[in-house]
Write an enzyme that holds these catalytic residues in place. Structure first.
Site, short mmCIF file in Angstrom:
data_model
loop_
_atom_site.label_atom_id
_atom_site.label_comp_id
_atom_site.label_asym_id
_atom_site.label_seq_id
_atom_site.Cartn_x
_atom_site.Cartn_y
_atom_site.Cartn_z
N SER A 59 29.32 31.68 9.00
CA SER A 59 28.43 30.96 7.98
C SER A 59 27.47 29.72 8.51
O SER A 59 26.92 29.48 9.57
CB SER A 59 28.77 30.93 6.75
OG SER A 59 28.63 30.38 5.72
N ASP A 102 10.78 31.84 -3.10
CA ASP A 102 9.94 30.24 -3.37
C ASP A 102 9.61 29.97 -1.87
O ASP A 102 8.58 28.70 -2.08
CB ASP A 102 11.64 29.57 -4.21
CG ASP A 102 11.87 29.74 -5.17
OD1 ASP A 102 12.93 30.52 -5.04
OD2 ASP A 102 11.65 28.84 -6.61
N HIS A 135 24.27 35.41 5.82
CA HIS A 135 24.26 35.65 4.76
C HIS A 135 23.08 36.86 4.09
O HIS A 135 22.73 36.31 3.69
CB HIS A 135 24.66 35.10 3.57
CG HIS A 135 25.74 34.45 3.15
ND1 HIS A 135 27.56 34.57 3.09
CD2 HIS A 135 25.91 33.04 3.91
CE1 HIS A 135 28.19 33.27 2.94
NE2 HIS A 135 27.50 32.28 4.10
#
Ligand SMILES: *[C@@H]1O[C@H](CO)[C@@H](O)[C@H](O)[C@H]1NC(C)=O
Ligand SMILES: *[C@@H]1O[C@H](CO)[C@@H](O)[C@H](O)[C@H]1NC(C)=O
Ligand SMILES: *[C@@H]1O[C@H](CO)[C@@H](O)[C@H](O)[C@H]1NC(C)=O
Length: 427
Positions: free
Chosen positions: A171, A190, A227
């Protein structure tokens, strides 16, 4: 005067250390410099990934793992978790919780800490927030007139990496390893709608933000994200590459590592550098080197992005980007299982709707290679105003899909290379 003394003493120390750093660890001679970059949600039962880290750190009962949990909101607790795993379950000889975090930055200069770092044969960087790692472990200390010296803790970790100590992370611990601009957060829609920003805006928590200074500089030439499929991060990675490629730390290639999956890189930093995929899911590669952005339209659009998705056992030479699919897989062309390709109304939905299935982007992309009649398909964003459309096509040179058939579309282990991607919006 104090500054001058510090400068002098540190540069003498540095000169001495350079000699020490020339001594390579035994494992250097087999694999060169190596990294194990996991994509987060690393299952404690993922023997393949944890055993690989221990092996590349010298092997069971030999590996000494330095653990960096400076990214975590609770560094001590996080380090206990990883210490226990590496020591008791995966048989490292020893573990050392490196006591450096945002509240303990003076330990970057602490002789005892630096001495302990020197004894490690590998480092594992845990999860949290990548900017906390960068703030905790600076590479350089700056003085008047921009004179700078390297900071002892990271200087040792980098020196050991050069000598053959594995750098592993999951991560945040992966995202922080790039020398290219470092992604800090944001959502795909976004990112496409508003672009990439250097600082956070409290009113827009889903904005794509990045650090243009880059990360810890262990891997060159790629932006790293994690992820990846699970959170539908394809849009934000492509937008960040496109918006920053002309900057000093900008690059044309991005890597997105899926959860419970790792990219293992051997011979890093050489022309032989090779990445191999291990673990449960896949690793996405985006190449914007031949992409085109039309700035005359109201919203962002880009075409001619090339993407590749590799899964277990596949390899890629990082310099010339040559891909070798695992021998367990066979070519899909001529052996497609379906007539038509799929579409989706939530292309960046990841796998939030169906956690045990392929993510939305992966589903559409792999269905194109598994379709007899169609060579392209598309997915729209769930969000509108505007609604973006991602069009993908395999009707380009070099596009191919490979598969290890299992029981169903969702359990087939599928890879592809040279899928053409275009992103535009509905007027
Ligand atoms: C650092 O200290 C502040 C103030 O005590 C605390 O709120 C924060 O949680 C600490 N951060 C970490 C990562 O330990
Ligand atoms: C790519 O690089 C590797 C490692 O140097 C080399 O073995 C391979 O032949 C190269 N492939 C191509 C197509 O140039
Ligand atoms: C379009 O905008 C991008 C980002 O602002 C810029 O780098 C690029 O040069 C522009 N392209 C053209 C053709 O104006």
């Amino acid at each position: 005067m104090a500054v001058l003394c510090l400068l002098l003493s540190l540069s003498v120390a540095h000169a001495l250390l350079l000699d020490v750093d020339q001594v390579k660890l035994p494992q250097y001679h087999t694999y060169g410099k190596r990294l194990v970059l996991a994509g987060g949600h690393l299952d404690e039962n993922n023997n393949e990934i944890y055993n690989t880290i221990v092996k590349l750190a010298g092997g069971e009962n030999y590996a000494k793992i330095g653990i960096v949990t400076a990214g975590s909101a609770d560094p001590a607790d996080s380090c206990n978790y990883y210490s226990d795993l590496f020591l008791h379950r995966y048989k490292a000889q020893s573990v050392y919780c490196i006591p450096i975090d945002v509240n303990h930055t003076s330990n970057n200069f602490n002789d005892d800490v630096v001495d302990k770092i020197k004894q490690q044969t590998g480092f594992f960087f845990g999860g949290g927030d990548q900017q906390r790692i960068i703030d905790s472990l600076p590479l350089f200390q700056y003085y008047v007139l921009l004179a700078h010296i390297s900071v002892p803790a990271m200087r040792e970790i980098t020196g050991l990496f050069d000598a053959g100590a594995v750098i592993a992370g999951s991560s945040t611990g992966t995202a922080c390893q790039s020398s290219a601009v470092m992604i800090r957060g944001g959502m795909s829609w976004d990112a496409l709608r508003y672009g990439a920003f250097k600082s956070e805006n409290k009113d827009h928590p889903d904005d794509l933000i990045y650090n243009n200074n880059g990360g810890l500089r262990m891997l060159h030439g790629f932006i790293l994200d994690t992820h990846f499929s699970q959170r539908g991060r394809e849009g934000r990675l492509i937008r960040l590459l496109s918006d920053t490629r002309h900057l000093y730390n900008g690059v044309d290639w991005g890597i997105g590592v899926d959860e419970n999956t790792a990219l293992v890189i051997r011979h890093a930093g050489t022309s032989q550098a090779e990445g191999e995929i291990i673990g449960e899911n896949g690793v996405f590669f985006a190449d914007v080197s031949n992409s085109h952005v039309d700035n005359s339209t109201k919203y962002f659009n880009i075409d001619n992005v090339m993407v590749h998705y590799l899964t277990h056992g596949d390899k890629i030479f990082l310099q010339n980007k040559t891909i070798k699919f695992s021998r367990t897989k066979t070519q899909m062309k001529g052996h497609e299982n379906y007539d038509h390709a799929l579409t989706t109304q939530d292309i960046f939905g990841g796998n939030r709707r169906h956690p045990t299935q392929k993510s939305e982007f992966t589903r559409v992309a792999t269905s194109i290679f598994d379709s007899r009649l169609e060579t392209s398909s598309y997915g729209d964003t769930y969000e509108n105003n505007p609604r973006f459309r991602v069009t993908m096509s395999r009707a380009v040179a070099g596009a191919e899909g490979f598969v290890e058939r299992k029981h169903s579309f969702h359990t087939d282990i599928t890879s592809y290379r040279n899928l053409y991607v275009k992103i535009d919006f509905s007027p």
